[in-house]
Design a protein around this motif. Structure first.
Motif, short mmCIF file in Angstrom:
data_model
loop_
_atom_site.label_atom_id
_atom_site.label_comp_id
_atom_site.label_asym_id
_atom_site.label_seq_id
_atom_site.Cartn_x
_atom_site.Cartn_y
_atom_site.Cartn_z
N ALA A 135 0.81 -1.22 0.00
CA ALA A 135 0.00 0.00 0.00
C ALA A 135 0.84 1.26 0.00
O ALA A 135 0.35 2.32 0.35
N TRP B 287 -2.76 -2.28 -6.12
CA TRP B 287 -2.44 -1.52 -4.90
C TRP B 287 -2.88 -2.29 -3.65
O TRP B 287 -3.99 -2.79 -3.58
N ASP C 269 -3.74 -4.98 -1.17
CA ASP C 269 -4.15 -6.36 -1.38
C ASP C 269 -5.32 -6.36 -2.36
O ASP C 269 -6.26 -5.55 -2.19
N TYR D 125 -11.47 -3.49 -1.86
CA TYR D 125 -11.84 -2.29 -2.62
C TYR D 125 -10.93 -2.06 -3.81
O TYR D 125 -10.34 -0.99 -3.97
N ASP D 126 -10.84 -3.07 -4.63
CA ASP D 126 -10.09 -2.94 -5.87
C ASP D 126 -10.85 -3.69 -6.94
O ASP D 126 -11.41 -4.76 -6.68
N GLY E 125 -2.00 -5.09 2.43
CA GLY E 125 -2.94 -4.00 2.22
C GLY E 125 -2.85 -2.94 3.30
O GLY E 125 -2.21 -3.14 4.35
N MET F 247 -12.23 2.70 5.08
CA MET F 247 -11.37 3.03 3.94
C MET F 247 -12.15 3.97 3.02
O MET F 247 -13.34 4.20 3.21
N LEU F 248 -11.47 4.48 2.01
CA LEU F 248 -12.15 5.29 0.99
C LEU F 248 -13.01 6.38 1.60
O LEU F 248 -14.18 6.55 1.26
N ASP F 249 -12.44 7.09 2.55
CA ASP F 249 -13.17 8.19 3.17
C ASP F 249 -12.49 9.49 2.76
O ASP F 249 -11.41 9.81 3.24
N ALA G 224 -2.23 7.55 7.62
CA ALA G 224 -2.28 8.08 6.26
C ALA G 224 -0.97 7.81 5.52
O ALA G 224 0.10 7.80 6.13
N MET H 18 -4.09 9.30 1.39
CA MET H 18 -5.05 8.19 1.52
C MET H 18 -4.99 7.75 2.96
O MET H 18 -3.90 7.51 3.49
N THR I 209 -6.73 5.38 6.33
CA THR I 209 -7.50 4.23 6.78
C THR I 209 -7.54 4.32 8.30
O THR I 209 -6.55 4.75 8.90
C1 LIG Z 1 -9.25 1.82 -3.79
S1 LIG Z 1 -8.88 1.40 -2.13
C2 LIG Z 1 -7.59 0.23 -2.38
C3 LIG Z 1 -7.22 -0.55 -1.14
C4 LIG Z 1 -6.08 -1.52 -1.38
N1 LIG Z 1 -6.50 -2.64 -2.24
C5 LIG Z 1 -5.51 -2.07 -0.07
O1 LIG Z 1 -5.62 -3.27 0.18
O2 LIG Z 1 -4.90 -1.29 0.66
C6 LIG Z 1 -8.07 2.86 -1.60
C7 LIG Z 1 -8.22 3.09 -0.11
O3 LIG Z 1 -7.32 2.23 0.56
C8 LIG Z 1 -6.75 2.89 1.67
N2 LIG Z 1 -5.31 3.03 1.43
C9 LIG Z 1 -4.62 2.63 0.37
N3 LIG Z 1 -3.32 2.88 0.50
C10 LIG Z 1 -3.17 3.48 1.70
C11 LIG Z 1 -2.05 3.96 2.42
N4 LIG Z 1 -0.81 3.89 1.93
N5 LIG Z 1 -2.28 4.50 3.64
C12 LIG Z 1 -3.52 4.58 4.16
N6 LIG Z 1 -4.59 4.12 3.53
C13 LIG Z 1 -4.44 3.58 2.31
C14 LIG Z 1 -7.45 4.24 1.79
O4 LIG Z 1 -8.57 4.08 2.63
C15 LIG Z 1 -7.87 4.48 0.36
O5 LIG Z 1 -8.98 5.35 0.31
#
Ligand SMILES: C[S@@+](CC[C@H](N)C(=O)[O-])C[C@H]1O[C@@H](n2cnc3c(N)ncnc32)[C@H](O)[C@@H]1O
Length: 265
Positions: free
Chosen positions: A14, A119, A121, A125-126, A151, A193-195, A214, A250, A252
């Motif tokens: 990630a 990106w 795992d 959300y992929d 992830g 996630m995705l907030d 983040a 991004m 979480t």
């Molecule tokens: C489209 S989803 C993909 C998630 C990805 N498949 C995973 O397993 O991390 C994108 C969301 O994942 C989270 N995310 C992805 N990369 C991140 C990171 N490096 N740090 C914090 N949150 C991350 C955030 O919530 C972001 O809005």
């Protein structure tokens, strides 16, 4: 007689270049080409950086594989709800499937293996797995496998040294869009996630603990934990600082209702 091509969806981590697994690296080294969606001109700083990180990861772990960028079909991001949101996503997946199929057929010979760097795992959300299923549904002579990656959820838990579930209990993985509905429905231990904008600020801050992260895995990673009401201003400031430093943010977070056993196990 055409020989089936193989696609490998590799979870790339990630944010850190070393969050791809040894299995993922071996898989990438077996690929003739690795396909990376390219948002093209006008891409935001974030998507640009995400392409750069993929290139850097390949450079470090599988330098022989050719990186093939595929122009990503434009996505309708106007505000949608319910069915029309799903329709918009559906149309985008369909266009992506067509673009990927063409790219695979051009980049990899019959019998060859093509990689996709997913990106984090691929299971969270992929859409890459769904897009590959669509490609198969078009009758493409293709098989595919998935290699898990580290992830954002796993990195968040590791950095804060927490277990996501409380003893013998469940954890809800959700999005900013669904958070308030899930809480109203009784969820009291959630990973969000995705907030796009800290929806947790709308909860009663005295009633929740938060573990927030983040840009996890990058040098700009930020972490904050505590009672939501106490740490929200710190999170807002950290979020803004990360966005300035890296050009994208991004995040979480884990939310747990106060009074839930915080004992790990
Ligand atoms: C489209 S989803 C993909 C998630 C990805 N498949 C995973 O397993 O991390 C994108 C969301 O994942 C989270 N995310 C992805 N990369 C991140 C990171 N490096 N740090 C914090 N949150 C991350 C955030 O919530 C972001 O809005």
């Amino acid at each position: 007689v055409p020989v089936t091509r193989r696609a490998l969806l590799v979870g790339m981590g990630a944010g850190g270049l070393d969050q791809v697994t040894v299995e993922g690296v071996a898989g990438l080294r077996s690929c003739t080409a690795v396909v990376v969606p390219d948002k093209g001109e006008g891409a935001d700083a974030d998507t640009d950086d995400l392409v750069r990180l993929r290139a850097a990861l390949l450079e470090r772990h599988a330098p022989e594989a050719v990186l093939v960028t595929v122009p990503d079909p434009p996505r309708d991001r106007s505000p949608h709800t319910g069915t029309s949101y799903r329709d918009a996503v559906d149309a985008w997946h369909e266009a992506r499937a067509r673009a990927f199929r063409t790219a695979i057929e051009q980049a990899v010979p019959d019998g060859g293996t093509v990689g996709f760097l997913v990106w984090g795992d691929p299971a969270f959300y992929d859409s890459t797995i769904r897009v590959l299923d669509r490609i198969l549904a078009t009758g493409a002579d293709l098989v595919y496998d998935v290699v898990p990656g580290v992830g954002a959820i796993s990195v968040l838990a590791a950095r804060h040294r927490v277990v996501l579930n409380t003893v013998g209990s469940s954890v809800t993985v959700t999005t900013g869009r669904r958070l308030l509905t899930d809480v109203a429905g009784g969820a009291d231990n959630l990973v969000v996630m995705l907030d796009g904008g800290l929806t947790c600020a709308e909860l009663d801050g005295a009633a929740w603990d938060i573990w927030w992260g983040a840009d996890l895995g990058t040098p700009d990673e930020a972490l904050v934990a505590g009672r939501l009401v106490d740490v929200l201003p710190e999170i807002e400031a950290a979020r803004a600082a990360v966005r300035t430093a890296r050009g994208w943010v991004m995040d979480t977070y884990l939310l747990r209702r106060v009074g839930r056993s915080s004992q790990n196990g």
